[in-house]
Design a protein around this motif. Structure first.
Motif, PDB file in Angstrom:
ATOM      1  N   GLY A 156      -5.391   6.399  -1.451  1.00  0.00           N
ATOM      2  CA  GLY A 156      -6.577   6.587  -2.289  1.00  0.00           C
ATOM      3  C   GLY A 156      -6.797   8.042  -2.662  1.00  0.00           C
ATOM      4  N   THR A 197       0.798  -1.228   0.000  1.00  0.00           N
ATOM      5  CA  THR A 197       0.000   0.000   0.000  1.00  0.00           C
ATOM      6  C   THR A 197       0.832   1.280   0.000  1.00  0.00           C
ATOM      7  N   ASP A 229      -4.201   3.423   3.675  1.00  0.00           N
ATOM      8  CA  ASP A 229      -5.114   3.111   2.569  1.00  0.00           C
ATOM      9  C   ASP A 229      -5.875   4.351   2.130  1.00  0.00           C
ATOM     10  N   GLN A 267      -1.847   3.342  -8.756  1.00  0.00           N
ATOM     11  CA  GLN A 267      -3.220   3.819  -8.573  1.00  0.00           C
ATOM     12  C   GLN A 267      -3.442   5.139  -9.304  1.00  0.00           C
ATOM     13  N   GLU A 281      -3.572   4.993   8.620  1.00  0.00           N
ATOM     14  CA  GLU A 281      -4.613   5.304   7.642  1.00  0.00           C
ATOM     15  C   GLU A 281      -4.042   5.379   6.227  1.00  0.00           C
TER      16      GLU A 281
END
Length: 295
Positions: A267, A108, A263, A115, A261
């Protein structure tokens, strides 16, 4: 003790420690401005002395500091448009652009590049009569590529990108990657742009082939968000004592720390960077709409 950071802003602050009151660094220019809840610091390394002081190649480095993305994503499109203007200032005014998302999506903190790449609109294939009939003939040609990492593919990402450049023949490359910071306060609220390229894996001490003009033959714009701090640096930052940081050796020396946090951070950061890239490359269109169309 070596303090690890990929941010030119932090490197300049470290280099100024122990200097005169004005904090002057020979061969380095720096200026800052605040706009729309964002502070932009532009650092230009102009000479060999500047390179030695900051440990970075000469060129332009733009650091944007913004409210933490993990707190909220209010006005994300407005921030992306502003970042897009800064990014566009580093790019040639015309010609195809290759956007490369570096990193390992399976880890991640390292997933920013892949991403982001998924949310950048590829337009190189939209051309000719189809583009004219659809009213899209003003789109800048963009190709998007996420090469993965050596451990997944057995091929250096730099070699892959060089091969793709031979096919796409871009006027510039935008390389997106996760970065390492000196301070935990930088995580998820800092974006760095530079015209000197990027070294995949450098943030975690796993340097791979650099992506820069010398390697690819075209300008390479690096875009990154810090997602990790190494444990030794945290110990040094919290106590100010080098011996406390060195006490983490040998096992803690290679340990990287990321927020719980992460993730959410990845994002939102990938969405912000993707919209900024879309805004820089296709300024006539809504970056939010382009990001939605890409996804």
């Amino acid at each position: 003790m070596q303090i690890r950071t990929d941010l030119a802003l932090e490197a300049a602050a470290l280099a100024r420690d122990g200097r005169d009151r004005a904090g002057r660094l020979e061969g380095v220019r720096q200026e800052s401005e605040t706009e729309e809840e964002m502070t932009f610091t532009r650092i230009v390394i102009e000479s060999r002395e500047g390179e030695e002081a900051l440990g970075r190649p000469r060129g332009k480095y733009i650091t944007a500091e913004l409210p933490p993305l993990t707190d909220d994503e209010e006005d994300l499109e407005k921030k992306a448009r502003r970042l897009g203007r800064e990014l566009r200032s580093l790019l040639p005014s015309e010609g195809p652009v290759l956007v490369v998302g570096l990193g390992n999506e399976g880890i991640t903190p390292d997933a920013l590049g892949p991403q982001t790449a998924r949310q950048v609109l590829a337009t190189r294939h939209i051309e000719g009569e189809f583009a004219r009939s659809a009213g899209l003939d003003d789109l800048r040609p963009v190709a998007v590529f996420a090469p993965g990492v050596l451990g997944q593919t057995g091929v250096e990402s730099g070699d892959m990108v060089r091969g793709i450049c031979g096919v796409v023949r871009p006027g510039a490359v935008i390389a997106v990657d996760a970065l390492a910071a000196r301070s935990v306060a930088r995580l998820g609220c800092t974006v760095q742009l530079c015209d000197t390229g990027i070294a995949p894996g450098s943030g975690v001490g796993n340097n791979r082939m650099e992506l820069n003009r010398a390697a690819l033959g075209v300008p390479v714009i690096g875009v990154g968000v810090p997602t990790v701090v190494d444990a030794q640096t945290i110990a040094w930052e919290m106590t100010g004592r080098e011996e406390d940081a060195q006490a983490l050796s040998p096992r803690g020396e290679a340990m990287m720390v990321t927020p719980r946090e992460i993730d959410l951070l990845i994002g939102r950061a990938s969405r912000l960077v993707a919209m900024a890239v879309n805004a820089a490359l296709q300024p006539a269109y809504s970056p939010l709409s382009l990001t939605a169309a890409a996804g």
